[in-house]
Scaffold this active site. Structure first.
Site, PDB file in Angstrom:
ATOM      1  N   HIS A  84       0.823  -1.219   0.000  1.00 58.47           N
ATOM      2  CA  HIS A  84       0.000   0.000   0.000  1.00 58.47           C
ATOM      3  C   HIS A  84       0.855   1.265   0.000  1.00 58.47           C
ATOM      4  O   HIS A  84       0.353   2.339  -0.310  1.00 58.47           O
ATOM      5  CB  HIS A  84      -1.063  -0.017   1.108  1.00 58.47           C
ATOM      6  CG  HIS A  84      -0.608   0.333   2.492  1.00 58.47           C
ATOM      7  ND1 HIS A  84      -0.291  -0.614   3.446  1.00 58.47           N
ATOM      8  CD2 HIS A  84      -0.444   1.525   3.110  1.00 58.47           C
ATOM      9  CE1 HIS A  84       0.034  -0.015   4.582  1.00 58.47           C
ATOM     10  NE2 HIS A  84      -0.043   1.280   4.401  1.00 58.47           N
ATOM     11  N   ASP A 221       1.234  -7.660   2.310  1.00 58.53           N
ATOM     12  CA  ASP A 221       1.368  -6.221   2.042  1.00 58.53           C
ATOM     13  C   ASP A 221       2.833  -5.786   1.868  1.00 58.53           C
ATOM     14  O   ASP A 221       3.389  -5.098   2.719  1.00 58.53           O
ATOM     15  CB  ASP A 221       0.710  -5.455   3.206  1.00 58.53           C
ATOM     16  CG  ASP A 221       0.352  -4.028   2.821  1.00 58.53           C
ATOM     17  OD1 ASP A 221       0.869  -3.532   1.807  1.00 58.53           O
ATOM     18  OD2 ASP A 221      -0.445  -3.407   3.552  1.00 58.53           O
ATOM     19  N   SER A 624       3.964   2.239   8.476  1.00 54.34           N
ATOM     20  CA  SER A 624       3.781   1.240   7.438  1.00 54.34           C
ATOM     21  C   SER A 624       5.078   1.037   6.680  1.00 54.34           C
ATOM     22  O   SER A 624       5.721   2.001   6.275  1.00 54.34           O
ATOM     23  CB  SER A 624       2.698   1.666   6.466  1.00 54.34           C
ATOM     24  OG  SER A 624       1.469   1.267   6.977  1.00 54.34           O
TER      25      SER A 624
HETATM   26  N1  ARG Z   1      -4.859   0.579   7.594  1.00 53.86           N
HETATM   27  C1  ARG Z   1      -3.566   0.608   7.003  1.00 53.86           C
HETATM   28  C2  ARG Z   1      -2.900   1.986   7.271  1.00 53.86           C
HETATM   29  O1  ARG Z   1      -3.457   2.932   7.624  1.00 53.86           O
HETATM   30  C3  ARG Z   1      -3.517   0.162   5.588  1.00 53.86           C
HETATM   31  C4  ARG Z   1      -4.359   0.917   4.604  1.00 53.86           C
HETATM   32  C5  ARG Z   1      -4.291   0.435   3.175  1.00 53.86           C
HETATM   33  N2  ARG Z   1      -5.231  -0.619   2.877  1.00 53.86           N
HETATM   34  C6  ARG Z   1      -6.561  -0.466   2.591  1.00 53.86           C
HETATM   35  N3  ARG Z   1      -7.292  -1.530   2.410  1.00 53.86           N
HETATM   36  N4  ARG Z   1      -7.151   0.702   2.476  1.00 53.86           N
HETATM   37  O2  ARG Z   1      -2.672   2.861   6.620  1.00 53.86           O
HETATM   38  N1  ASP Z   2      -1.400   1.412   8.035  1.00 54.60           N
HETATM   39  C1  ASP Z   2      -0.668   2.490   8.688  1.00 54.60           C
HETATM   40  C2  ASP Z   2       0.299   3.182   7.736  1.00 54.60           C
HETATM   41  O1  ASP Z   2       0.039   3.272   6.561  1.00 54.60           O
HETATM   42  C3  ASP Z   2       0.009   1.990   9.917  1.00 54.60           C
HETATM   43  C4  ASP Z   2      -0.849   2.183  11.143  1.00 54.60           C
HETATM   44  O2  ASP Z   2      -1.610   3.170  11.202  1.00 54.60           O
HETATM   45  O3  ASP Z   2      -0.717   1.377  12.053  1.00 54.60           O
HETATM   46  O4  ASP Z   2       1.258   3.793   8.136  1.00 54.60           O
END
Ligand code: ARG
Ligand code: ASP
Length: 689
Positions: A84, A221, A624
């Site tokens: 991502h 990921d 991330s």
């Molecule tokens: N929750 C994770 C972080 O904030 C991954 C986000 C990307 N994935 C998604 N399905 N939107 O950023």
């Molecule tokens: N998914 C998040 C990021 O993109 C990581 C988190 O918020 O734990 O940095």
């Protein structure tokens, strides 16, 4: 009974003594934590973690792009981060003929690696306390404005001098502890970064938004890049003559695996937290801000989903937009739940009572009350600004109108702008969102904050829908060909276009009536918070404090650990390929895995192939892509998310449920080999075992 005991414990443990595993520590000060880290199993020294004199682990960690972390895993500049984090670059290389998002991408030799304009990675050279130099010339009689200008001038000199020390350097001075301390960060920025590999999205984004922020998780990921440098190993623009970058240090990869209780350490760049704010800010977040934004985004997401589900073309157009609206929407829900469960507001109020007693007769007397008053004064205005950005600014045609007009105004052509806007624009979605968002604003906003323009239009048309019908009929901004042909001569007419006019009326209202009040009160809140932060440190001199996250490099450490998401339930800390096969469903987009994975599994022997694991490391958005490191300092995973029940860790870390989610490095190796057939990459990696 157990529940009550647990939540009382949670209250006590959120404040007072620093609890196990909470904290994102500054690497330069890691000698203060190394004793605790070693007691928990870490085997290296503070100098191994961070050193300016010799190569240390910090030299293998980078800020990737503008908001992720990455790590170096070979002596030839090979870099790992999340799928991502690389997503938009993978997308830019994709077309109908080469859909790397869908099919994945694997360079089979260096010549096939793809350059990415605009992508940089930054290596931290050093960090240094510069508080005295930054505040040189400041006297207590100055107000915030004067203080800010002293800081700006001094910081400018400090960063300028630092950048002259070498090639490709970037320097910044960052405030820590609400400006009680200032640190200089010097980075070396490499700007030739090429895409080496990415799994298909059905692996790299497996589970999609359904599983996002959740455990058990099975997302692969990751994506792989390589940094290039000039022949002297210095940063350079993309050139065929560039050569793979030779790092000072790279991570060794451990294939030994993880089990419950293992020491883990995350080295990366968390973006933003607010652990030391007073109860009123938490109450406002948990009871007003988050719930209202969730409600508004639910409407928006429902409308998008309805159209995405009925057309493949619309699904592609809105997948990225939908994911970003959904990401925060889902996080806020977990945050609200977590803040309620840990009773953070009440715990903070109780802390403030004790603090207030202690503060009597000191410079901190009455400080919390004063902060509370400032928040009460600010919050209605702050609510208006949040509502504005979640409603009116969610209407695509309005910001497009504004972009077009300002581009023309600067004498530029709008052809490219029109091209990229309409590629991913579906008008029926926008029209429906227009009605839902303007209605919500009208119903929920206090009357004193409604722009006269809005009231006028509503009485003119009688309903938002009638207003919308007329606006989308008359505006030029829904017509690609007409927009592309616009020139400076059209400006006068564009100012009267109903979409531009609406954007402009709200913008003027916001800039004139809302933002100045919010900015002014925020400056006062910032000052009071600076005192309150110092006060909290004086009140608890034995507690170890860490500064709130600000996208600077941090160390978080903890251990692999399951958790109980709810009464009667327990989650184990490791997920496997078996779970992917259990979720696999060709009918459900988020769970439709590539056939090759089914075939490999059917062949037998991979039931226990590890995929992800969770641990107690304190992380945030920006972490991330961060390396997850074991007790020997070797790479065991890549951090990518947190569990839903623990997303309030940006405000209050509860060791019972706050967990970071990491990709097990062995799953990366499995996918590179079995799916990508790119195991030639292993030749340049260093394995610990
Ligand atoms: N929750 C994770 C972080 O904030 C991954 C986000 C990307 N994935 C998604 N399905 N939107 O950023
Ligand atoms: N998914 C998040 C990021 O993109 C990581 C988190 O918020 O734990 O940095």
């Amino acid at each position: 009974m157990k529940r009550i005991v647990l939540s009382v414990l949670a209250i006590v443990s959120s404040f007072g003594i620093a609890v196990a595993d909470e904290g994102m520590w500054l690497p330069a000060l890691i000698s203060q934590r190394i004793g605790d880290m070693r007691a928990k199993g870490f085997k290296l020294s503070a100098e191994d973690v961070y050193s300016v004199n010799q190569a240390s682990l910090k030299d293998a960690v980078v800020l990737f792009g503008g908001g992720c972390t990455g790590e170096i895993v070979s002596d030839e500049g090979l870099l790992l981060t999340n799928h991502h984090c690389g997503y938009s670059f993978i997308q830019r290389h994709s077309s109908v003929e080469h859909d790397y998002l869908k099919d994945g991408f694997w360079a089979m030799d260096r010549g096939q690696e793809l350059p990415n304009w605009g992508l940089t990675v930054s290596f931290l050279q050093r960090m240094e306390d510069v508080t005295d130099r930054v505040l040189d010339g400041f006297v207590p009689s100055m107000d915030e404005k004067q203080r800010d200008s002293v800081i700006r001038v001094n910081s400018g000199e400090i960063t300028r001098a630092a950048m002259e020390e070498g090639k490709g350097l970037r320097a910044s001075v960052e405030a820590l502890y609400y400006g009680n301390q200032y640190f200089l960060f010097v980075y070396k920025v490499y700007r030739d970064v090429r895409l080496v590999g990415a799994p298909p999205s059905s692996i790299g984004k497996f589970g999609g938004d359904t599983d996002n922020w959740m455990w058990p998780r099975h997302t692969g990921d990751f994506s792989i890049f390589r940094i290039y440098a000039d022949k002297d190993n210095e940063p350079a623009d993309y050139s065929e003559d560039n050569v793979p970058f030779r790092p000072r240090r790279s991570f060794k990869i451990s294939r030994a695996g993880v089990k419950e209780g293992d020491f883990t350490f995350v080295y990366g760049c968390p973006g933003s937290t607010k652990e030391y704010v007073m109860s009123e800010e938490v109450r406002y977040t948990a009871e007003i801000s988050d719930p209202e934004k969730i409600e508004l985004r639910t409407k928006r997401l429902d409308i998008q989903k309805k159209y995405m589900n009925s057309s493949q073309a619309v699904r592609i157009q809105y997948s990225s937009k939908n994911a970003s609206v959904s990401n925060a929407w889902k996080k806020w829900q977990g945050e609200v739940k977590g803040l309620r469960k840990t009773k953070t507001t009440a715990a903070k109020q109780e802390f403030e009572r004790r603090f207030g007693k202690w503060a009597e007769g000191t410079e901190y007397e009455g400080l919390v009350d004063k902060l509370g008053e400032l928040y009460s004064e600010r919050n209605p205005y702050f609510r208006a600004s949040e509502y504005y950005s979640e409603t009116v600014r969610a209407i695509e045609i309005l910001s497009f109108a504004s972009n077009v007009v300002s581009t023309i105004d600067r004498g530029r052509s709008v052809e490219g702008l029109a091209e990229s806007f309409f590629k991913d624009y579906y008008q029926p979605i926008d029209e429906e969102i227009f009605v839902a968002m303007i209605e919500a604003f009208d119903q929920k906003m206090e009357d004193r904050f409604k722009p006269g323009y809005l009231k006028g239009k509503l009485s003119e048309y009688g309903s938002v829908k009638a207003w919308k019908d007329d606006l989308y009929k008359k505006t030029v901004f829904t017509d690609k060909a007409r927009v592309a042909a616009l020139t400076k001569d059209d400006l006068e007419a564009l100012y009267k276009d109903p979409a531009y006019e609406l954007h402009n009326a709200f913008m003027t209202w916001y800039a004139g009536e809302i933002r100045p009040v919010v900015d002014n009160l925020n400056a006062k809140i910032r000052l009071a918070n600076r005192d309150y932060m110092r006060g909290q440190m004086a009140f608890e001199p034995d507690k170890a404090f860490y500064p709130d996250a600000n996208l600077t490099l941090r160390v978080a450490y903890g251990n692999v650990k399951g958790y109980s998401p709810a009464d009667g339930a327990y989650y184990a800390p490791v997920s496997t390929l078996k779970g992917i096969i259990e979720k696999d469903n060709p009918e459900i987009f988020d769970y439709n895995i590539p056939q090759v994975l089914r075939d490999i599994y059917a062949g037998g022997g991979y039931e226990d192939q590890p995929v992800c694991f969770i641990a107690t490391n304190h992380t945030s958005g920006g972490n991330s892509g961060s390396p997850v490191i074991n007790a020997d300092g070797n790479l065991i995973g890549i951090n990518f998310d947190r569990v839903w029940e623990g997303t309030m860790s940006d405000i209050a870390f509860d060791p019972e449920v706050c967990r970071n989610i990491s990709l097990d490095i062995r799953y990366l190796l499995f996918v590179v080999d079995k799916v990508g057939h790119a195991s030639y990459l292993f030749d340049e990696m260093n394995f610990a075992d």
